[in-house]
Design an enzyme around this catalytic site. Structure first.
Site, short mmCIF file in Angstrom:
data_model
loop_
_atom_site.label_atom_id
_atom_site.label_comp_id
_atom_site.label_asym_id
_atom_site.label_seq_id
_atom_site.Cartn_x
_atom_site.Cartn_y
_atom_site.Cartn_z
N LYS A 22 0.85 -1.21 0.00
CA LYS A 22 0.00 0.00 0.00
C LYS A 22 0.88 1.25 0.00
CE LYS A 22 -1.75 1.58 4.05
NZ LYS A 22 -1.44 2.98 4.32
N ASN A 23 1.92 1.23 0.84
CA ASN A 23 2.72 2.45 1.04
C ASN A 23 3.77 2.68 -0.03
OD1 ASN A 23 1.12 2.87 3.20
ND2 ASN A 23 2.63 2.26 4.75
N CYS A 116 -5.70 7.50 8.86
CA CYS A 116 -6.03 6.92 10.17
C CYS A 116 -5.75 7.94 11.26
CB CYS A 116 -5.18 5.68 10.43
SG CYS A 116 -5.80 4.22 9.59
N ARG A 121 -0.35 14.17 13.09
CA ARG A 121 0.09 14.02 11.68
C ARG A 121 0.21 15.36 10.97
NH1 ARG A 121 -2.23 8.57 9.17
NH2 ARG A 121 -0.11 8.44 8.38
N ASP A 304 4.05 0.41 12.08
CA ASP A 304 2.88 -0.23 11.45
C ASP A 304 2.73 -1.69 11.86
OD1 ASP A 304 3.15 1.54 8.28
OD2 ASP A 304 2.37 2.11 10.25
N ARG A 396 -8.80 -0.59 4.13
CA ARG A 396 -7.92 0.44 3.57
C ARG A 396 -6.57 -0.15 3.20
NH1 ARG A 396 -7.00 5.54 6.84
NH2 ARG A 396 -5.79 5.79 4.96
C1 EPZ Z 1 3.93 6.84 6.30
O1 EPZ Z 1 3.10 7.81 6.90
C2 EPZ Z 1 3.07 5.60 6.13
N1 EPZ Z 1 1.95 5.91 5.25
C3 EPZ Z 1 2.54 5.16 7.50
O2 EPZ Z 1 1.79 3.97 7.31
C4 EPZ Z 1 3.74 4.85 8.40
O3 EPZ Z 1 3.27 4.50 9.69
C5 EPZ Z 1 4.64 6.08 8.49
O4 EPZ Z 1 5.04 6.50 7.16
C6 EPZ Z 1 5.90 5.81 9.31
O5 EPZ Z 1 6.58 4.75 8.75
C7 EPZ Z 1 2.17 5.91 3.90
O6 EPZ Z 1 3.26 5.68 3.43
C8 EPZ Z 1 0.97 6.17 3.05
P1 EPZ Z 1 5.82 10.18 8.56
P2 EPZ Z 1 3.59 9.34 6.99
O7 EPZ Z 1 5.70 11.44 7.80
O8 EPZ Z 1 4.33 9.71 5.77
C9 EPZ Z 1 5.77 13.33 12.10
C10 EPZ Z 1 -0.08 2.56 7.57
O9 EPZ Z 1 -0.68 2.05 8.52
N2 EPZ Z 1 5.70 14.34 11.03
O10 EPZ Z 1 7.07 9.38 8.47
O11 EPZ Z 1 2.44 10.17 7.40
C11 EPZ Z 1 4.44 12.60 12.26
O12 EPZ Z 1 3.59 13.34 13.10
C12 EPZ Z 1 0.38 4.00 7.64
O13 EPZ Z 1 0.20 1.95 6.50
C13 EPZ Z 1 5.82 15.69 11.36
O14 EPZ Z 1 5.99 16.05 12.52
O15 EPZ Z 1 4.60 9.22 8.21
C14 EPZ Z 1 4.86 11.29 12.86
O16 EPZ Z 1 5.05 11.47 14.26
C15 EPZ Z 1 0.10 4.64 8.99
N3 EPZ Z 1 5.75 16.60 10.36
C16 EPZ Z 1 6.22 11.02 12.24
O17 EPZ Z 1 6.67 12.29 11.73
C17 EPZ Z 1 5.57 16.23 9.05
O18 EPZ Z 1 5.54 17.14 8.17
C18 EPZ Z 1 6.21 10.00 11.13
O19 EPZ Z 1 5.47 10.52 10.08
C19 EPZ Z 1 5.45 14.87 8.74
C20 EPZ Z 1 5.53 13.94 9.74
#
Ligand code: EPZ
Length: 420
Positions: A22-23, A116, A121, A304, A396
């Site tokens: 998915k990701n 989710c 986020r 995840d 999803r």
């Molecule tokens: C991706 O989400 C994945 N989703 C998530 O999978 C996964 O859990 C996550 O990466 C971490 O590996 C997709 O790829 C579609 P991040 P993403 O930006 O990009 C903070 C699933 O279940 N952050 O790495 O949203 C954020 O709050 C989903 O398949 C900021 O502070 O994750 C979090 O604490 C859930 N500012 C951390 O970074 C930003 O601008 C990780 O977020 C962006 C993120």
């Protein structure tokens, strides 16, 4: 309300063909707006998030055809640059389109991304990265208008290796003049898949999978064919599911090097895990005692897989703990496992699993994708019948879930409850 009814207590045994990730699929589909000509994506997971992304691409004027696990996208005649709000809310991955639309159209209109509810986020890292290439943000009526007709390549150091921000900046940088370097970039394998796709379309990106990615902008990208990598989170979910029920499993379309963390701790607990090219066999009996895990960006323990690991440890572990360092609202599954008899408590950022227990079937509710998967696992491990409500969260991210569980000998059926 819709739900799954599960009869537990039987070992799951057999073979599962893991679907495309998915990701990886979501950023790849978003990236297709950068290209002219037809793209054929194979091994696309049949999940609702992909359906949402297909709707968005069609709303932007791309021609899209979806036939089971094959999606073709031709963005040559794309006519729109703003994502309809109702689609933005459906999933977070729509935010990836900001970078792609900036590169393609010089502007993007997005609203706060959905996804989710596992935490705040924010998207500040995305925005800071796009602004450093010369994009300008303007908030109007709850929407964010991002303008960047002349993006310039530059060096960007992320304050945190955000997966989405890394992907968004990569996509925007393909349309920038000159070279962009992303330092402290996320290292997830899905980012390597994105790099592979863009280079196959004529782009020039290097360094994905390391902490430093270099993107040469200004290349004219044409469509190509791309097979999406296997879903390492789905593979980990089924591995825990089978071993948690005392069974065994043969995972196909699974890259062992993406699964080092879960494989290492299962081997440490005494299970037999055999990794070969693109397959993993997991079997045997073991138990984990006194272990502690902390979620971290790849190659650390994936957030995840946190809920699924907790469900597994509730039955096969003792005196273990999981510290959640990425999403502050990841713990919603825990109260549902406690209803089933799990010896679990939450303390700050930690889930503490005490004694291993025999779970009892109960009525529980999914509140997010991975928490829902953990509850299905718990139902299969429990004695008696469990119902897991809100299947929409699970759909999803898990393709053909009932079919795969039945192939392993599990009893699961979906039901729809008429609203009173
Ligand atoms: C991706 O989400 C994945 N989703 C998530 O999978 C996964 O859990 C996550 O990466 C971490 O590996 C997709 O790829 C579609 P991040 P993403 O930006 O990009 C903070 C699933 O279940 N952050 O790495 O949203 C954020 O709050 C989903 O398949 C900021 O502070 O994750 C979090 O604490 C859930 N500012 C951390 O970074 C930003 O601008 C990780 O977020 C962006 C993120």
């Amino acid at each position: 309300m819709e739900g799954y009814r599960i009869r537990g207590g039987r070992p799951l045994e057999g073979e599962v063909e893991i679907s495309g990730a998915k990701n990886a699929a979501l950023p790849l589909l978003a990236a297709s707006v950068l290209t002219r000509g037809e793209n054929t994506f194979s091994s696309v997971p049949e999940i609702s998030d992909v359906d949402s992304m297909v709707k968005i691409l069609k709303g932007l004027g791309c021609s899209v055809k979806k036939e089971k696990e094959t999606v073709t996208v031709d963005a040559s005649n794309m006519s729109e640059c703003s994502i309809p709000e109702e689609f933005m809310k459906e999933m977070r991955s729509s935010v990836f389109l900001a970078g792609a639309l900036l590169a393609r159209c010089g502007e993007a209109v997005i609203t706060s991304p959905g996804g989710c509810d596992i935490g705040r986020r924010p998207i500040d890292i995305h925005i800071k990265g796009l602004e450093s290439m010369g994009a300008r943000m303007e908030k109007r009526d709850g929407r964010m208008i991002i303008k960047g007709p002349l993006l310039k390549g530059t060096k960007i150091r992320l304050k945190y290796p955000s997966v989405g921000a890394t992907e968004n900046i990569m996509l925007a940088a393909t349309g920038a003049e000159g070279v962009t370097v992303i330092e402290n970039s996320a290292r997830e394998p899905e980012i390597e898949d994105l790099q592979k796709y863009i280079n196959r379309c004529g782009g020039r990106i290097s360094g994905a999978g390391t902490g430093r990615i270099e993107i040469e902008g200004g290349k004219r990208l044409t469509g190509c064919s791309h097979r999406i990598m296997g879903d390492r989170i789905e593979a980990g979910t089924y591995m825990f599911m089978a071993l948690g029920t005392g069974g065994c499993i043969y995972l196909k379309n699974t890259e062992p090097s993406h699964m080092e963390y879960p494989v290492r701790f299962l081997k440490g607990g005494g299970w037999d895990i055999f990794c070969r090219e693109n397959t993993i066999t997991a079997k045997g009996r073991g138990s984990l005692r006194g272990c502690s895990f902390s979620t971290a960006p790849y190659p650390g323990f994936p957030t995840d897989l946190h809920p699924q690991t907790a469900a597994f440890l509730a039955v096969r572990g003792r005196d273990c703990e999981i510290e959640e360092n990425i999403f502050e609202k990841r713990f919603k599954y825990a109260k549902e496992l406690i209803k089933m008899g799990a010896d679990i408590e939450i303390s700050g950022k930690k889930v503490i699993i005490g004694d291993n227990k025999i779970l009892c079937g109960r009525e529980v509710e999914a509140e997010d994708l991975r928490g829902g998967a953990a509850l299905i696992m718990a139902g299969l491990m429990a004695e008696g019948t469990t119902t897991v409500g809100n299947t929409r969260y699970i759909k999803r991210g898990y393709s053909r879930l009932e079919e795969k569980i039945r192939l392993l000998g599990g009893e699961i059926t979906e039901y729809v409850q008429r609203e009173p």
